[in-house]
Design a protein around this motif. Structure first.
Motif, PDB file in Angstrom:
ATOM      1  N   ASP A 202      48.647 -35.364  81.236  1.00  0.00           N
ATOM      2  CA  ASP A 202      49.635 -34.847  80.283  1.00  0.00           C
ATOM      3  C   ASP A 202      50.697 -34.012  80.982  1.00  0.00           C
ATOM      4  OD1 ASP A 202      47.831 -32.875  80.928  1.00  0.00           O
ATOM      5  OD2 ASP A 202      47.241 -32.416  78.867  1.00  0.00           O
ATOM      6  N   THR A 203      50.292 -33.151  81.931  1.00  0.00           N
ATOM      7  CA  THR A 203      51.278 -32.313  82.615  1.00  0.00           C
ATOM      8  C   THR A 203      52.167 -33.141  83.545  1.00  0.00           C
ATOM      9  OG1 THR A 203      49.641 -31.773  84.332  1.00  0.00           O
ATOM     10  CG2 THR A 203      49.884 -30.226  82.496  1.00  0.00           C
ATOM     11  N   THR A 204      51.605 -34.203  84.133  1.00  0.00           N
ATOM     12  CA  THR A 204      52.412 -35.070  84.996  1.00  0.00           C
ATOM     13  C   THR A 204      53.486 -35.779  84.191  1.00  0.00           C
ATOM     14  OG1 THR A 204      50.482 -35.436  86.425  1.00  0.00           O
ATOM     15  CG2 THR A 204      52.322 -36.950  86.688  1.00  0.00           C
ATOM     16  N   ASN A 205      53.202 -36.107  82.956  1.00  0.00           N
ATOM     17  CA  ASN A 205      54.200 -36.714  82.077  1.00  0.00           C
ATOM     18  C   ASN A 205      55.146 -35.660  81.499  1.00  0.00           C
ATOM     19  OD1 ASN A 205      53.684 -39.831  81.305  1.00  0.00           O
ATOM     20  ND2 ASN A 205      51.735 -38.872  81.812  1.00  0.00           N
ATOM     21  N   LEU A 206      54.627 -34.469  81.264  1.00  0.00           N
ATOM     22  CA  LEU A 206      55.415 -33.422  80.631  1.00  0.00           C
ATOM     23  C   LEU A 206      56.487 -32.866  81.563  1.00  0.00           C
ATOM     24  CD1 LEU A 206      55.722 -31.713  78.067  1.00  0.00           C
ATOM     25  CD2 LEU A 206      54.070 -30.096  79.040  1.00  0.00           C
ATOM     26  N   ALA A 207      56.162 -32.686  82.848  1.00  0.00           N
ATOM     27  CA  ALA A 207      57.108 -32.086  83.796  1.00  0.00           C
ATOM     28  C   ALA A 207      58.408 -32.884  83.922  1.00  0.00           C
ATOM     29  CB  ALA A 207      56.440 -31.905  85.157  1.00  0.00           C
ATOM     30  N   PRO A 208      58.355 -34.203  84.130  1.00  0.00           N
ATOM     31  CA  PRO A 208      59.627 -34.944  84.200  1.00  0.00           C
ATOM     32  C   PRO A 208      60.382 -34.970  82.872  1.00  0.00           C
ATOM     33  CG  PRO A 208      57.754 -36.462  84.281  1.00  0.00           C
ATOM     34  CD  PRO A 208      57.214 -35.068  84.459  1.00  0.00           C
ATOM     35  N   ILE A 209      59.659 -34.904  81.751  1.00  0.00           N
ATOM     36  CA  ILE A 209      60.332 -34.827  80.452  1.00  0.00           C
ATOM     37  C   ILE A 209      61.110 -33.517  80.351  1.00  0.00           C
ATOM     38  CG2 ILE A 209      59.972 -34.581  77.965  1.00  0.00           C
ATOM     39  CD1 ILE A 209      57.598 -36.484  78.220  1.00  0.00           C
ATOM     40  N   ALA A 210      60.480 -32.425  80.757  1.00  0.00           N
ATOM     41  CA  ALA A 210      61.115 -31.110  80.693  1.00  0.00           C
ATOM     42  C   ALA A 210      62.304 -31.009  81.646  1.00  0.00           C
ATOM     43  CB  ALA A 210      60.098 -30.015  81.015  1.00  0.00           C
ATOM     44  N   ALA A 211      62.191 -31.678  82.799  1.00  0.00           N
ATOM     45  CA  ALA A 211      63.238 -31.570  83.826  1.00  0.00           C
ATOM     46  C   ALA A 211      64.311 -32.639  83.702  1.00  0.00           C
ATOM     47  CB  ALA A 211      62.605 -31.639  85.215  1.00  0.00           C
ATOM     48  N   GLY A 212      63.995 -33.747  83.013  1.00  0.00           N
ATOM     49  CA  GLY A 212      64.960 -34.829  82.886  1.00  0.00           C
ATOM     50  C   GLY A 212      64.884 -35.840  83.999  1.00  0.00           C
TER      51      GLY A 212
END
Length: 395
Positions: free
Chosen positions: A82-92
């Motif tokens: 979940d965090t691996t998917n969340l980080a690029p979402i947050a950063a773009g």
């Protein structure tokens, strides 16, 4: 579930006393990478390894630290995390380029961890015994499952899909449905149970065993499903809403200006991101908030300075995801302590990867190694995508 159990079953049997810490790190890292869950890896293979360490007379805090470090290695790099998917979402940024970019910090941290565990392992003493609990676990798993190399097929699909940069969701769904088919064909599970496990998770009753199953095996098998991530999903929505409110009201701009008013370099931006993640992690104890809030805080700034968003997503994971399990009052820290039977402060010095990765990230920020810059064309494209006003330098 059968593919994960296959890895765990075989991993438990290859552990050697002198290499226990290295084995704990590498096996847990493998399981967490395949499953995408640090908590699941620690709560399954981690529990078994702790039992073996107790029987061998190996330091329990050191073993727990190695398990936590391995668990978060996979949590950082798995496309299922979940965090691996969340980080690029947050950063773009994009998922697979984010994972590839994290190798700059994660691999050196992993190598440092392995060296430390080897040195400690060769200087430790212990007796080669096999704990009764582990024997019982292996025996009961043998009675419930038919071991077959085909069970590793979903694992190879995930790995191959990651290498080939296939879309994450279709890849995960394909691996899940193939797992159900293997469960029906190889294990003889009911199709309806396989489909139900997608929603509610797998449980030991689906194996059809009539033997009284010990708690350790039940903990290993009874998990998963969409329902199990409902709480996480709600928290993510709330966190993103909180970040949105801070952004719209201008509070983020105030915080950003306060942090950045003395920053004049690219390295300063990255180090400020790390510092911001530290603050969010210690204040909230949440890996999600320590990724989402700094991500929203620095997202536009990275692009304005010509830094690729994947630098931000990597930094968010390096200083957000891995720090939280080292904080006693965080949910991750409490879970690891309760699951492994060692307090957070006791295993903290031995979770080498968790803080070594942060140190490596700081070194890369200062030296500029592994920091990707945007071309003029890319900078314009990201400004348009992020809704940032263009200037004459973009022409």
């Amino acid at each position: 579930m059968t593919n994960t159990t296959t890895i765990i079953y075989n991993g438990v049997q290859i552990i050697n006393p002198k290499f226990l810490l290295v084995s704990a790190f590498m096996i847990t890292a493998l399981v967490s990478t395949v499953t995408g869950t640090s908590w699941g890896a620690a709560g399954t293979i981690g529990v078994a390894i702790m039992g073996i360490a107790g029987g061998l007379g190996i330091s329990l805090p050191a073993t727990a630290g190695a398990i936590v470090a391995g668990a978060y290695f996979g949590d950082k790099l798995s496309p299922l995390s979940d965090t691996t998917n969340l980080a690029p979402i947050a950063a773009g940024s994009e998922l697979y380029e984010h994972i590839k970019h994290m190798l700059y910090t994660t691999l050196p941290a992993a190598i440092i961890s392995i060296i430390v565990y080897l040195i400690v392992g060769f200087n430790s003493s212990g007796q080669t015994t096999n704990p009764e609990t582990v024997d019982t676990m292996l025996s009961q798993l043998d009675s419930m499952y038919s071991w077959n190399l085909l069970l590793l097929l979903p694992v190879f699909i995930i790995i191959f899909g990651s290498v080939k940069k296939w879309p994450a969701v279709p890849t995960m769904l394909s691996a899940s449905f193939i797992s159900i088919i293997l469960g029906v064909v190889v294990q003889g599970f009911a199709l309806k149970d396989g489909l139900a496990s997608l929603v509610k998770g797998f449980n030991v009753g689906m194996t059809g065993t009539e033997t009284k199953i010990i708690w350790e095996v039940t903990r290993l098998i009874d998990r998963g499903g969409v329902v199990s991530v409902t709480g996480t999903t709600v928290l993510i929505f709330c966190a993103m809403g909180f970040a949105g409110i801070m952004s719209v009201t201008g509070m983020l701009d105030t915080v950003l200006n306060s942090i950045l008013k003395r920053v004049r370099s690219d390295s300063g931006i990255i180090l400020s991101t790390i510092f911001s993640c530290f603050i969010m992690a210690f204040v909230t104890g949440s890996s999600y908030l320590s990724i989402l809030i700094p991500g929203e805080l620095f997202k536009n700034t990275y692009v304005k300075r010509g830094l690729h968003p994947k630098n931000l997503s990597r930094t968010l994971e390096d200083s957000g995801t891995v720090l939280v399990p080292l904080i006693p009052w965080s949910a991750a820290g409490a879970y690891m302590a309760a699951t492994l039977g060692v307090s957070t402060l006791e295993y903290l010095p031995w979770a080498v990867l968790n803080y070594a990765g942060i140190v490596v990230a700081m070194i890369l920020a200062i030296t500029g190694i592994g920091v990707t810059k945007l071309s003029t064309k890319e900078k314009v494209e990201f400004k348009v995508a992020f809704g940032i006003q263009r200037d004459e330098k973009d022409v």
